[in-house]
Design a protein around this motif. Sequence first.
Motif, PDB file in Angstrom:
ATOM      1  N   ASP A  71       0.851  -1.188   0.000  1.00 12.24           N
ATOM      2  CA  ASP A  71       0.000   0.000   0.000  1.00 12.24           C
ATOM      3  C   ASP A  71       0.882   1.231   0.000  1.00 12.24           C
ATOM      4  N   VAL A  72       0.799   2.030  -1.064  1.00 18.30           N
ATOM      5  CA  VAL A  72       1.663   3.191  -1.189  1.00 18.30           C
ATOM      6  C   VAL A  72       1.455   4.197  -0.075  1.00 18.30           C
ATOM      7  N   ASP A  73       0.273   4.188   0.534  1.00 21.13           N
ATOM      8  CA  ASP A  73      -0.025   5.139   1.605  1.00 21.13           C
ATOM      9  C   ASP A  73       0.375   4.623   2.987  1.00 21.13           C
ATOM     10  N   ALA A  74       0.920   3.392   3.023  1.00 18.73           N
ATOM     11  CA  ALA A  74       1.341   2.851   4.309  1.00 18.73           C
ATOM     12  C   ALA A  74       2.522   3.642   4.848  1.00 18.73           C
ATOM     13  N   SER A  75       2.745   3.571   6.148  1.00 17.34           N
ATOM     14  CA  SER A  75       3.851   4.309   6.751  1.00 17.34           C
ATOM     15  C   SER A  75       5.178   3.706   6.334  1.00 17.34           C
ATOM     16  N   ALA A  76       6.224   4.519   6.424  1.00 18.53           N
ATOM     17  CA  ALA A  76       7.552   4.035   6.085  1.00 18.53           C
ATOM     18  C   ALA A  76       7.957   2.894   7.010  1.00 18.53           C
ATOM     19  N   ALA A  77       7.630   3.010   8.293  1.00 21.79           N
ATOM     20  CA  ALA A  77       8.003   1.968   9.250  1.00 21.79           C
ATOM     21  C   ALA A  77       7.381   0.631   8.872  1.00 21.79           C
ATOM     22  N   GLU A  78       6.119   0.664   8.453  1.00 21.03           N
ATOM     23  CA  GLU A  78       5.467  -0.583   8.047  1.00 21.03           C
ATOM     24  C   GLU A  78       6.129  -1.161   6.798  1.00 21.03           C
ATOM     25  N   GLY A  79       6.498  -0.299   5.867  1.00 24.16           N
ATOM     26  CA  GLY A  79       7.174  -0.756   4.660  1.00 24.16           C
ATOM     27  C   GLY A  79       8.497  -1.422   4.970  1.00 24.16           C
ATOM     28  N   PHE A  80       9.282  -0.818   5.845  1.00 20.72           N
ATOM     29  CA  PHE A  80      10.567  -1.402   6.201  1.00 20.72           C
ATOM     30  C   PHE A  80      10.392  -2.684   7.001  1.00 20.72           C
ATOM     31  N   ASP A  81       9.348  -2.748   7.829  1.00 17.75           N
ATOM     32  CA  ASP A  81       9.073  -3.985   8.568  1.00 17.75           C
ATOM     33  C   ASP A  81       8.756  -5.125   7.601  1.00 17.75           C
ATOM     34  N   ARG A  82       7.959  -4.823   6.577  1.00 18.58           N
ATOM     35  CA  ARG A  82       7.613  -5.859   5.608  1.00 18.58           C
ATOM     36  C   ARG A  82       8.843  -6.285   4.810  1.00 18.58           C
ATOM     37  N   ALA A  83       9.699  -5.327   4.488  1.00 22.13           N
ATOM     38  CA  ALA A  83      10.936  -5.667   3.781  1.00 22.13           C
ATOM     39  C   ALA A  83      11.801  -6.581   4.648  1.00 22.13           C
ATOM     40  N   GLU A  84      11.905  -6.272   5.923  1.00 19.24           N
ATOM     41  CA  GLU A  84      12.702  -7.100   6.838  1.00 19.24           C
ATOM     42  C   GLU A  84      12.179  -8.529   6.864  1.00 19.24           C
ATOM     43  N   ARG A  85      10.865  -8.687   6.937  1.00 15.16           N
ATOM     44  CA  ARG A  85      10.284 -10.031   6.992  1.00 15.16           C
ATOM     45  C   ARG A  85      10.525 -10.797   5.691  1.00 15.16           C
ATOM     46  N   LEU A  86      10.354 -10.109   4.554  1.00 12.03           N
ATOM     47  CA  LEU A  86      10.532 -10.782   3.274  1.00 12.03           C
ATOM     48  C   LEU A  86      12.000 -11.155   3.038  1.00 12.03           C
ATOM     49  N   VAL A  87      12.911 -10.271   3.414  1.00 15.34           N
ATOM     50  CA  VAL A  87      14.336 -10.580   3.284  1.00 15.34           C
ATOM     51  C   VAL A  87      14.693 -11.796   4.135  1.00 15.34           C
ATOM     52  N   SER A  88      14.235 -11.801   5.385  1.00 15.92           N
ATOM     53  CA  SER A  88      14.554 -12.922   6.278  1.00 15.92           C
ATOM     54  C   SER A  88      14.011 -14.232   5.716  1.00 15.92           C
ATOM     55  N   ARG A  89      12.803 -14.177   5.161  1.00 17.50           N
ATOM     56  CA  ARG A  89      12.192 -15.391   4.618  1.00 17.50           C
ATOM     57  C   ARG A  89      12.975 -15.924   3.411  1.00 17.50           C
ATOM     58  N   LEU A  90      13.400 -15.019   2.522  1.00 23.24           N
ATOM     59  CA  LEU A  90      14.113 -15.459   1.320  1.00 23.24           C
ATOM     60  C   LEU A  90      15.529 -15.935   1.638  1.00 23.24           C
ATOM     61  N   VAL A  91      16.206 -15.247   2.549  1.00 18.20           N
ATOM     62  CA  VAL A  91      17.552 -15.700   2.943  1.00 18.20           C
ATOM     63  C   VAL A  91      17.465 -17.089   3.562  1.00 18.20           C
ATOM     64  N   GLU A  92      16.466 -17.288   4.400  1.00 17.74           N
ATOM     65  CA  GLU A  92      16.280 -18.606   5.015  1.00 17.74           C
ATOM     66  C   GLU A  92      16.010 -19.669   3.953  1.00 17.74           C
ATOM     67  N   ALA A  93      15.265 -19.297   2.904  1.00 18.59           N
ATOM     68  CA  ALA A  93      14.935 -20.254   1.838  1.00 18.59           C
ATOM     69  C   ALA A  93      16.169 -20.704   1.071  1.00 18.59           C
ATOM     70  N   THR A  94      17.209 -19.878   1.026  1.00 23.03           N
ATOM     71  CA  THR A  94      18.430 -20.262   0.313  1.00 23.03           C
ATOM     72  C   THR A  94      19.252 -21.271   1.104  1.00 23.03           C
ATOM     73  N   GLY A  95      18.991 -21.376   2.393  1.00 22.52           N
ATOM     74  CA  GLY A  95      19.764 -22.282   3.231  1.00 22.52           C
ATOM     75  C   GLY A  95      21.116 -21.728   3.635  1.00 22.52           C
ATOM     76  N   ILE A  96      21.360 -20.451   3.316  1.00 25.38           N
ATOM     77  CA  ILE A  96      22.632 -19.805   3.656  1.00 25.38           C
ATOM     78  C   ILE A  96      22.441 -18.993   4.934  1.00 25.38           C
ATOM     79  N   PRO A  97      23.354 -19.090   5.905  1.00 23.72           N
ATOM     80  CA  PRO A  97      23.188 -18.357   7.162  1.00 23.72           C
ATOM     81  C   PRO A  97      23.058 -16.849   6.932  1.00 23.72           C
ATOM     82  N   ALA A  98      22.213 -16.199   7.722  1.00 20.68           N
ATOM     83  CA  ALA A  98      21.997 -14.759   7.601  1.00 20.68           C
ATOM     84  C   ALA A  98      23.285 -13.974   7.800  1.00 20.68           C
ATOM     85  N   GLY A  99      24.226 -14.532   8.556  1.00 14.38           N
ATOM     86  CA  GLY A  99      25.500 -13.858   8.787  1.00 14.38           C
ATOM     87  C   GLY A  99      26.360 -13.757   7.544  1.00 14.38           C
ATOM     88  N   LYS A 100      25.979 -14.475   6.470  1.00  6.59           N
ATOM     89  CA  LYS A 100      26.721 -14.412   5.218  1.00  6.59           C
ATOM     90  C   LYS A 100      26.282 -13.253   4.331  1.00  6.59           C
TER      91      LYS A 100
END
Length: 399
Positions: free
Chosen positions: A111-140
């Motif tokens: 939602d383009v009208d969503a707050s910046a904080a909500e947008g960054f929170d969603r980005a954080e969740r999606l990044v964590s999910r995709l990194v986990e899907a690769t099987g590579i540790p987040a520290g990499k």
Amino acid sequence: METPGSQSSLHRANLERVVRAVRMAGSLTQAEIARSTGLSAATVSNIVRELKDGGTVEVTPTSAGGRRARSVSLSGDAGIVVGVDFGHSHLRVAVGNLAHQVLAEQAEPIDVDASAAEGFDRAERLVSRLVEATGIPAGKVIGVGLGVPGPIDVESGTLGSTAILPGWSGTNPTDELSGRLGAPVYVDNDANLGALGELVWGSGRGAADLAYIKVASGVGAGLVISGQIYRGPGGTAGEIGHITLDEAGPVCRCGNRGCLETFTAARYVLPLLQPSHGPDLTMARVVQLAREGDPGCRRVIGDVGRHIGSGVANLCNLLNPSRVVLGGDLAEAGELVLGPIRESVSRYAIPSAARQLGLVPGTLGGRAEVLGALALVLNEMGDSTLLDGAQGVESAAIA
């Protein structure tokens, strides 16, 4: 401690030159490394062997010109990079390795009208999910590239007030996302990242000078000069959407009248067709209808192309790029939009600049910006990090 000009410092510099060449290209043969770095074939062979023993690069058999060769790429264990692209109505994330391979990618509406904080929170969740899907540790995760639809102030790192996401104005995307992900974040506007994406993976490959034109909710240009993104001292280079076409035209969001954007961006173009085609019309649908022969959509696409061509002609007269890549939904219109652009360029550009210009549609579609975000990290990350993190890299100088 290494002394400047010493044998050990020269060796270190050569190591970094080889790593940088491979990092930027994704993979190179040893002969290509020698040509791009200016090092001798023997020196390259010794450095590649050392880097391979240290776990920094991988070497695989290949062929070049019908002859056997060895392809060098950065090790899969060297780390991964993340690309995040915020658009007017979408969030797209990709995870790639240092050999320019995309390991995971996903997009979702936002939602383009969503707050910046909500947008960054969603980005954080999606990044964590995709990194986990690769099987590579987040520290990499070595770094994160972030694309936003608006200019970034170079000094403060904040998102400018003319952004398509008005509720995000004044935020610092680098600080916001790096705090959430615990990795360095490199941020740029979406047009610049589209240019990087097409330069590395798409229609811009092999061009040293190009402009990437993105027409969506706004209009912007990513400028590549001598192989590097040109941002200008304030970070606003490429704001082609605010070239004035008609001083008595519609008022633009920037405060001026008759900007190119007011004749080409979706928010201004779609209302022309909605009375006859319905309120849910999108630019992608207009392009589809135009390709199917709809006369109204064809007329609008042609008009948009002629206006874009006026802006491209200005770029030709000022910067003389060798190639212009048209991105966004409009690129799918093919000659329906490219023909009118060429018509305007031929009319308004200096003849020599117009003759030298190659105008092509982008090949990456909606992925250009997120792949450009990956390329941004690969461009900005330091080679010392890769070398210092590798195990077993010998310090003995190469004779």
